[in-house]
Design an enzyme around this catalytic site. Sequence first.
Site, PDB file in Angstrom:
ATOM      1  N   HIS A  95      13.059 -25.828 -12.573  1.00  0.00           N
ATOM      2  CA  HIS A  95      14.417 -25.659 -12.037  1.00  0.00           C
ATOM      3  C   HIS A  95      15.306 -26.874 -12.344  1.00  0.00           C
ATOM      4  O   HIS A  95      16.535 -26.774 -12.253  1.00  0.00           O
ATOM      5  CB  HIS A  95      14.381 -25.472 -10.521  1.00  0.00           C
ATOM      6  CG  HIS A  95      14.183 -24.056 -10.065  1.00  0.00           C
ATOM      7  ND1 HIS A  95      15.010 -23.035 -10.449  1.00  0.00           N
ATOM      8  CD2 HIS A  95      13.273 -23.495  -9.214  1.00  0.00           C
ATOM      9  CE1 HIS A  95      14.615 -21.904  -9.857  1.00  0.00           C
ATOM     10  NE2 HIS A  95      13.558 -22.155  -9.103  1.00  0.00           N
ATOM     11  N   GLN A 155      19.450 -23.222   0.245  1.00  0.00           N
ATOM     12  CA  GLN A 155      19.578 -21.988  -0.530  1.00  0.00           C
ATOM     13  C   GLN A 155      19.322 -20.781   0.370  1.00  0.00           C
ATOM     14  O   GLN A 155      18.434 -20.844   1.211  1.00  0.00           O
ATOM     15  CB  GLN A 155      18.566 -21.977  -1.681  1.00  0.00           C
ATOM     16  CG  GLN A 155      18.941 -21.006  -2.790  1.00  0.00           C
ATOM     17  CD  GLN A 155      17.944 -21.032  -3.957  1.00  0.00           C
ATOM     18  OE1 GLN A 155      16.878 -21.628  -3.845  1.00  0.00           O
ATOM     19  NE2 GLN A 155      18.276 -20.386  -5.050  1.00  0.00           N
ATOM     20  N   HIS A 177       6.940 -24.679 -11.607  1.00  0.00           N
ATOM     21  CA  HIS A 177       8.104 -23.843 -11.303  1.00  0.00           C
ATOM     22  C   HIS A 177       9.266 -24.687 -10.770  1.00  0.00           C
ATOM     23  O   HIS A 177      10.382 -24.641 -11.317  1.00  0.00           O
ATOM     24  CB  HIS A 177       7.704 -22.762 -10.290  1.00  0.00           C
ATOM     25  CG  HIS A 177       8.825 -21.868  -9.879  1.00  0.00           C
ATOM     26  ND1 HIS A 177       9.052 -20.643 -10.467  1.00  0.00           N
ATOM     27  CD2 HIS A 177       9.810 -22.029  -8.966  1.00  0.00           C
ATOM     28  CE1 HIS A 177      10.127 -20.093  -9.920  1.00  0.00           C
ATOM     29  NE2 HIS A 177      10.598 -20.915  -8.999  1.00  0.00           N
ATOM     30  N   GLU A 178       9.006 -25.445  -9.718  1.00  0.00           N
ATOM     31  CA  GLU A 178      10.105 -26.223  -9.116  1.00  0.00           C
ATOM     32  C   GLU A 178      10.638 -27.265 -10.102  1.00  0.00           C
ATOM     33  O   GLU A 178      11.835 -27.524 -10.161  1.00  0.00           O
ATOM     34  CB  GLU A 178       9.666 -26.878  -7.801  1.00  0.00           C
ATOM     35  CG  GLU A 178       9.114 -25.917  -6.740  1.00  0.00           C
ATOM     36  CD  GLU A 178       9.954 -24.678  -6.483  1.00  0.00           C
ATOM     37  OE1 GLU A 178      11.178 -24.720  -6.708  1.00  0.00           O
ATOM     38  OE2 GLU A 178       9.381 -23.643  -6.083  1.00  0.00           O
ATOM     39  N   GLU A 187      13.548 -26.460  -5.040  1.00  0.00           N
ATOM     40  CA  GLU A 187      13.813 -27.394  -6.144  1.00  0.00           C
ATOM     41  C   GLU A 187      14.901 -28.413  -5.834  1.00  0.00           C
ATOM     42  O   GLU A 187      15.773 -28.667  -6.665  1.00  0.00           O
ATOM     43  CB  GLU A 187      14.179 -26.581  -7.392  1.00  0.00           C
ATOM     44  CG  GLU A 187      15.511 -25.782  -7.294  1.00  0.00           C
ATOM     45  CD  GLU A 187      15.372 -24.387  -6.732  1.00  0.00           C
ATOM     46  OE1 GLU A 187      14.417 -24.137  -5.961  1.00  0.00           O
ATOM     47  OE2 GLU A 187      16.223 -23.525  -7.043  1.00  0.00           O
TER      48      GLU A 187
HETATM   49  N1  BES Z   1      14.540 -21.622  -5.207  1.00  0.00           N
HETATM   50  C1  BES Z   1      13.377 -20.944  -4.789  1.00  0.00           C
HETATM   51  C2  BES Z   1      13.288 -20.733  -3.303  1.00  0.00           C
HETATM   52  C3  BES Z   1      14.428 -19.963  -2.700  1.00  0.00           C
HETATM   53  C4  BES Z   1      14.979 -18.865  -3.340  1.00  0.00           C
HETATM   54  C5  BES Z   1      14.932 -20.328  -1.478  1.00  0.00           C
HETATM   55  C6  BES Z   1      16.033 -18.171  -2.752  1.00  0.00           C
HETATM   56  C7  BES Z   1      15.985 -19.647  -0.913  1.00  0.00           C
HETATM   57  C8  BES Z   1      16.540 -18.562  -1.547  1.00  0.00           C
HETATM   58  C9  BES Z   1      12.106 -21.643  -5.279  1.00  0.00           C
HETATM   59  O1  BES Z   1      12.242 -22.217  -6.543  1.00  0.00           O
HETATM   60  C10 BES Z   1      11.034 -20.597  -5.421  1.00  0.00           C
HETATM   61  O2  BES Z   1      11.214 -19.729  -6.215  1.00  0.00           O
HETATM   62  N2  BES Z   1       9.951 -20.698  -4.666  1.00  0.00           N
HETATM   63  C11 BES Z   1       8.849 -19.774  -4.725  1.00  0.00           C
HETATM   64  C12 BES Z   1       7.684 -20.339  -5.484  1.00  0.00           C
HETATM   65  C13 BES Z   1       7.615 -19.993  -6.919  1.00  0.00           C
HETATM   66  C14 BES Z   1       6.338 -20.544  -7.523  1.00  0.00           C
HETATM   67  C15 BES Z   1       7.745 -18.550  -7.253  1.00  0.00           C
HETATM   68  C16 BES Z   1       8.377 -19.511  -3.312  1.00  0.00           C
HETATM   69  O3  BES Z   1       8.870 -20.160  -2.393  1.00  0.00           O
HETATM   70  O4  BES Z   1       7.513 -18.677  -3.118  1.00  0.00           O
HETATM   71 ZN    ZN Z   2      12.358 -20.762  -8.041  1.00  0.00          ZN
END
Ligand code: BES
Ligand code: ZN
Length: 595
Positions: free
Chosen positions: A299, A131, A295-296, A271
């Site tokens: 998703h 991603q 959170h994950e 996720e």
């Molecule tokens: N899908 C995201 C991570 C992501 C977003 C990777 C956009 C690349 C581009 C993941 O689900 C996420 O949101 N991770 C957060 C943690 C969450 C608890 C808010 C993070 O990595 O901080």
């Molecule tokens: Zn996320």
Amino acid sequence: MSTPVDAHSLARPDQVRVQHVSLDLNLDFEGQRVHGRATLGLERIDTGAPLILDTHELLIEAVRGADGGERQWTLGEEQGRLGCALTIQLVEDEDEISVIYSSGPGAEALQFLAPSQTDGGRQPFLFTQGQAILTRSWIPLQDSPAVRATYDATIRAPRGLTVLMSAGSRNGPTPVLKESADSAPTDLWRFRMENAIPSYLIALACGDLVSHDVSERCAIWAEPGVLSSAAAEFADVERMVQSAEGLFGAYQWGRYDLLVLPPAFPYGGMENPTLTFLTPTTIAGDQSLVSIIAHELAHSWSGNLVTNATWEDFWLNEGFTVYCEGRIMEELYGEERANMEGLLAWQNLEQELKALEPWQTVLNIDLAGHHPDDGFSGVPYNKGALLLKRVEECVGREALDPVLEEWFSAGSFQSRSTDEWRKYLLGAFPDLPEQMDLDEWLDAPGLPADAPRPVSDALTKVDGELQRFAQGVAPAELDCAGWVTGQWLRFLNGLPADMGVKAMAELDQTFGFGANGNSEILFAWLRLAIREGYTDADASLEQFLTTVGRRKFLMPLYEELCATPEGRARAEVIYRKARPGYHAVSAISLDKLFD
Ligand code: BES
Ligand code: ZN
């Protein structure tokens, strides 16, 4: 099904559509690349059109049809980080094409770690991060969230390492029978993902990994030295899946495993279907950071079942997920904890909104001319979740829940746009516009005045102690007995600016912040230490910056350092040393800061 225009992909899935990806790859740790073959199963829509794929710095060796015959191909001009279009001339009726290739030296999706970057210190490690638009740097395919494909993979890796992928069935290793004398022994691993997923969810990790079963369908994967603490920290994962199923409908992916990566991983979590990737910085010893698992896991519905159609609809993935995360947290750990975490997120969002440009604060964001990463902030996450909370406030939970569940089930294994959500929601609640301005929420910058601000008694209590501290009450006299992580974070974020070094030393002596094992608390403390010029934290700061690769921590710390000329000089020295150990995602963001 109509294909939305995806400004971040050069592919033309409206002409020829990839439906299956079959990988046959070697993991080359010495050469820091993957090489082999990607065979793509095709649906021909416009029978005269060529197949156009996304690639980024891939070295294409050959393109062949199922008959083994070579096909004509051209690589277009490089479009910055969007990469190059690979255009392949298809022969009549053919529905399968193989690309033989290797990844380039700087492949953004791949991070090869030296043994010294792992817990064990003896074996190398590799993980991928797809991603938003990085998958094209290790697989030639249609790298758009609007294109879904099933996949299978045969992966050859050095013997002794374990390979995992975001695929339901994980078989392997299969011993390799014929091995030439001069090459090191390898094992073959096989995977199959039966659900059609967008390309950004194809993921692989390889290293010295072992697992612990939590339940029939949930296991924790980690390096041997990390496994027991990881298993204790995430012991609630099965309960979380059950809670989520009750809220959002049956879990559609078979297994739900967690993989704890080395600290260089640039995100908190990712996720990847059936196998969430996690930073080890979530292991706090007291399960205080497990909302990231909620959170994950969420998703698995918002994002992986129903996927944002383009990266301009990213809030549909993340805003929904933060809302769903809150629902799981509330059910398992109570309303007070969910509200506390909600209010902390609110506080962060308020801070962030001050620094962002107006266009970046719109949910239905216009990313024309921008990389998806430029739209990444707390806005899609927390403003997005607040929109759903506001809807909940207007229509009531009892009415919203079935509508949400229907959104997930009707949209399963499909991509959805913001406008499709708008229509769907208004269809379900035609009177909603009388109570809230949905268009303002989706299309206007900033936070609407009717955003529901969470109330947390536990944090109100912290604010009281902060006030006493500001009036001169000594740290040891404050009433902090029994405070949980969220309260400490509120405390650290609410301390007065320019307290001075003496106050910092007193706080450190009383509460031991500088030696705190909770990464969120330590991060908040280190940021404060930079701001206040508290040099006792210098060693700990340098240690943190050179081992942790999580962008969410790195950016604010380096930014804070760069606020003064001396700090900036120090930041540059540390960055020079640390950068080779960072993932491209973090390094690219930090390079911009230092430019
Ligand atoms: N899908 C995201 C991570 C992501 C977003 C990777 C956009 C690349 C581009 C993941 O689900 C996420 O949101 N991770 C957060 C943690 C969450 C608890 C808010 C993070 O990595 O901080
Ligand atoms: Zn996320």
